[in-house]
Design an enzyme around this catalytic site. Structure first.
Site, PDB file in Angstrom:
ATOM      1  N   LYS A  95      26.982 106.960  -7.639  1.00 25.39           N
ATOM      2  CA  LYS A  95      27.930 107.272  -6.568  1.00 25.39           C
ATOM      3  C   LYS A  95      27.602 106.403  -5.377  1.00 25.39           C
ATOM      4  CE  LYS A  95      31.430 110.140  -5.978  1.00 25.39           C
ATOM      5  NZ  LYS A  95      32.333 110.694  -7.020  1.00 25.39           N
TER       6      LYS A  95
HETATM    7  P1  NAD Z   1      41.877 112.892  -1.207  1.00 27.35           P
HETATM    8  O1  NAD Z   1      41.280 112.264  -0.014  1.00 27.35           O
HETATM    9  O2  NAD Z   1      43.052 112.267  -1.878  1.00 27.35           O
HETATM   10  O3  NAD Z   1      42.307 114.401  -0.885  1.00 27.35           O
HETATM   11  C1  NAD Z   1      41.476 115.334  -0.288  1.00 27.35           C
HETATM   12  C2  NAD Z   1      42.370 116.418   0.293  1.00 27.35           C
HETATM   13  O4  NAD Z   1      41.540 117.463   0.794  1.00 27.35           O
HETATM   14  C3  NAD Z   1      43.223 115.955   1.471  1.00 27.35           C
HETATM   15  O5  NAD Z   1      44.500 116.554   1.377  1.00 27.35           O
HETATM   16  C4  NAD Z   1      42.461 116.515   2.701  1.00 27.35           C
HETATM   17  O6  NAD Z   1      43.313 116.773   3.792  1.00 27.35           O
HETATM   18  C5  NAD Z   1      41.943 117.792   2.108  1.00 27.35           C
HETATM   19  N1  NAD Z   1      40.802 118.349   2.829  1.00 27.35           N
HETATM   20  C6  NAD Z   1      39.778 117.718   3.433  1.00 27.35           C
HETATM   21  N2  NAD Z   1      38.952 118.608   4.011  1.00 27.35           N
HETATM   22  C7  NAD Z   1      39.479 119.825   3.746  1.00 27.35           C
HETATM   23  C8  NAD Z   1      39.109 121.131   4.056  1.00 27.35           C
HETATM   24  N3  NAD Z   1      38.012 121.377   4.779  1.00 27.35           N
HETATM   25  N4  NAD Z   1      39.884 122.143   3.614  1.00 27.35           N
HETATM   26  C9  NAD Z   1      40.983 121.906   2.903  1.00 27.35           C
HETATM   27  N5  NAD Z   1      41.398 120.688   2.581  1.00 27.35           N
HETATM   28  C10 NAD Z   1      40.656 119.656   3.004  1.00 27.35           C
HETATM   29  O7  NAD Z   1      40.648 113.090  -2.224  1.00 27.35           O
HETATM   30  P2  NAD Z   1      40.735 113.349  -3.793  1.00 27.35           P
HETATM   31  O8  NAD Z   1      40.560 112.051  -4.478  1.00 27.35           O
HETATM   32  O9  NAD Z   1      41.882 114.220  -4.105  1.00 27.35           O
HETATM   33  O10 NAD Z   1      39.364 114.147  -4.013  1.00 27.35           O
HETATM   34  C11 NAD Z   1      39.255 115.555  -3.780  1.00 27.35           C
HETATM   35  C12 NAD Z   1      38.040 116.081  -4.494  1.00 27.35           C
HETATM   36  O11 NAD Z   1      38.149 115.769  -5.892  1.00 27.35           O
HETATM   37  C13 NAD Z   1      36.694 115.494  -4.077  1.00 27.35           C
HETATM   38  O12 NAD Z   1      35.704 116.492  -4.212  1.00 27.35           O
HETATM   39  C14 NAD Z   1      36.451 114.399  -5.083  1.00 27.35           C
HETATM   40  O13 NAD Z   1      35.077 114.085  -5.219  1.00 27.35           O
HETATM   41  C15 NAD Z   1      36.995 115.054  -6.318  1.00 27.35           C
HETATM   42  N6  NAD Z   1      37.366 114.149  -7.391  1.00 27.35           N
HETATM   43  C16 NAD Z   1      38.267 113.149  -7.204  1.00 27.35           C
HETATM   44  C17 NAD Z   1      38.626 112.340  -8.281  1.00 27.35           C
HETATM   45  C18 NAD Z   1      39.677 111.282  -8.167  1.00 27.35           C
HETATM   46  O14 NAD Z   1      39.991 110.654  -9.192  1.00 27.35           O
HETATM   47  N7  NAD Z   1      40.288 111.069  -7.034  1.00 27.35           N
HETATM   48  C19 NAD Z   1      38.000 112.515  -9.518  1.00 27.35           C
HETATM   49  C20 NAD Z   1      37.080 113.546  -9.675  1.00 27.35           C
HETATM   50  C21 NAD Z   1      36.771 114.353  -8.586  1.00 27.35           C
END
Ligand code: NAD
Length: 418
Positions: free
Chosen positions: A108
């Site tokens: 990471k």
């Molecule tokens: P992103 O930035 O697209 O979306 C994150 C969302 O969460 C946004 O809408 C943001 O406003 C919201 N957010 C932030 N802080 C918040 C809070 N305190 N309460 C509520 N909402 C909040 O990110 P993403 O890619 O969707 O990733 C989200 C999670 O999924 C992370 O934990 C990431 O590690 C995990 N993840 C992402 C992927 C991927 O392919 N993008 C894969 C596996 C895991």
């Protein structure tokens, strides 16, 4: 977010490992090895800002384990990034790749920054310099980054371009999650949300809850949460509440997931969506529903609120949203948790497909990708469910048992060098 109890993610990751490791007859040395990262790099690098000033940023890249293959893991841009968070995320990537059956280790990266306060040019400067600083670890056969919170296909394209400029030839397989034009894969943008949808449908079946009308609450309406929401809606479920960092919206009769996404794109947030009631992110987690999908950040379901979660299924779109104490409370209350390393593996699975396509210079259709992804997610879910029933453990412990066993066997067969 719950500010009262915020455990250190690295402690959480190690505790989850210890719990599962105790079910396996691991060699003590291999067990100790897996409790540590393999290597960590901290970089402090200058970035020229738009006003001519130079700011120094801190970035990390951590490899947790590479026994199964090159390390894989996203890059996060966030003001709260810490080395311990990156270590935890790297360890979770090792297990996620292992549960998914991919030939990858876990890594990471992260940069302490607030991309929302930076211009496009400043972000490009930051990305290119960070990519240069960590290029001693990056390699298409060695360590392959991908997007995470606040990083996107454009940022991946800058990383690919920077790396390629240094090598003197285009190297698309050094990073995944790229735009289609530069070696990205069809289906990558939706992959994680699609995987969350597939595993949620499997869990509904296990609990005998009909998909049609199943009430779904989504915390975090980003890449993972919004896609999971509209795909579950397409499958017949009812999205009753969603949120982002500014708060949440609730309508027990159901929200139109795609229209909420349009509203978020136009206004920057889901809040103030017409015809819905405002709820805070704390309240959202405790709403009556069948499925709760935390898809924002770590440590959202803790001992402070776990006994008030009303969902029957928690589908962990985010990494590390549930603390080990909360896990115990949910298990006691019979809540079915689809653990992050299983539930959100869709992203890394299609990243793997992207890497394979880049290495072969041969690209697949979206249909083929979605089919392969769904098949793998279903198979992995069922394999973990079988371990959970056989050993009478939670889905999280079962997923860890499968993952740790796979990595530990690879280490034992390879032997300890020299
Ligand atoms: P992103 O930035 O697209 O979306 C994150 C969302 O969460 C946004 O809408 C943001 O406003 C919201 N957010 C932030 N802080 C918040 C809070 N305190 N309460 C509520 N909402 C909040 O990110 P993403 O890619 O969707 O990733 C989200 C999670 O999924 C992370 O934990 C990431 O590690 C995990 N993840 C992402 C992927 C991927 O392919 N993008 C894969 C596996 C895991």
């Amino acid at each position: 977010m719950n500010d009262r109890v915020k455990p250190n993610p690295w402690d959480v990751a190690r505790e989850q490992f210890d719990r599962a490791a105790s079910y396996l007859d691991l060699d003590p040395g291999i067990r100790e090895m897996l409790r540590h990262p393999q290597r960590e790099l901290t970089v402090y690098f200058p970035v020229q800002m738009d006003d001519g000033s130079v700011r120094v940023f801190t970035g990390y890249r951590v490899h947790h384990n590479t026994a199964l293959g090159p390390s894989k893991g996203g890059i996060r841009y966030h003001p709260a990034v810490t080395l311990d968070e990156v270590r935890a995320l790297a360890m979770w990537m090792t297990w996620k790749c292992a549960v998914a059956g991919l030939p990858y280790g876990g890594a990471k990266g992260g940069v302490v920054c607030n991309p929302k306060e930076m211009s496009e040019k400043e972000l490009e400067n930051l990305t290119r310099r960070y990519a240069t600083e960590i290029s001693i670890l990056m390699h298409p056969e060695g360590d392959i980054p991908a997007p995470d919170v606040n990083t996107n296909p454009q940022i991946m394209a800058w990383i690919m371009d920077t790396y390629s400029m240094h090598r003197g030839f285009t190297t698309p397989a050094v990073v995944t999650g790229k735009p289609l034009e530069v070696g990205g894969s069809k289906g990558r943008v939706e992959a994680t949300g699609r995987g969350v949808m597939v595993t949620t449908l499997e869990a509904l079946r296990v609990l005998d809850i009909p998909v049609k009308g199943a009430r779904v609450v989504v915390q975090g309406y980003g890449n993972v949460g919004a896609v999971a929401a509209y795909l579950l809606q397409d499958a017949g479920a009812r999205i009753v509440a969603v949120s982002d960092s500014r708060g949440g919206i609730y309508n027990p009769k159901g929200l139109d997931a795609r229209d909420v996404l349009r509203h978020k794109r136009e206004t920057g947030s889901v809040v103030e969506y017409p015809g819905a009631e405002f709820v805070s992110n704390e309240e959202l987690l405790e709403l009556p529903c069948d499925v709760l999908i935390p898809a924002a950040l770590e440590n959202q379901i803790t001992r402070a609120n776990a006994d008030r979660v009303q969902a029957r299924i928690v589908a962990e779109g985010a990494n590390g949203p549930t603390t080990p104490e909360a896990d115990d409370i949910l298990a006691e209350r019979g809540v079915f948790v689809i653990p992050d390393i299983l539930c959100n593996a869709g992203g890394v699975i299609v990243s793997y497909f992207e890497w394979v396509q880049d290495l072969q210079h041969f690209f697949w259709s979206e249909e083929e990708i979605n089919q392969r992804l769904s098949k793998l997610m279903r198979e992995n879910f069922r394999a973990v469910l079988a371990v959970s029933r056989e050993r009478d453990v939670t889905m999280r412990t079962a997923a860890y048992i499968r993952a740790i066993d796979r990595v530990a066997r690879a280490i034992a067969i390879r032997g300890i060098y020299p």
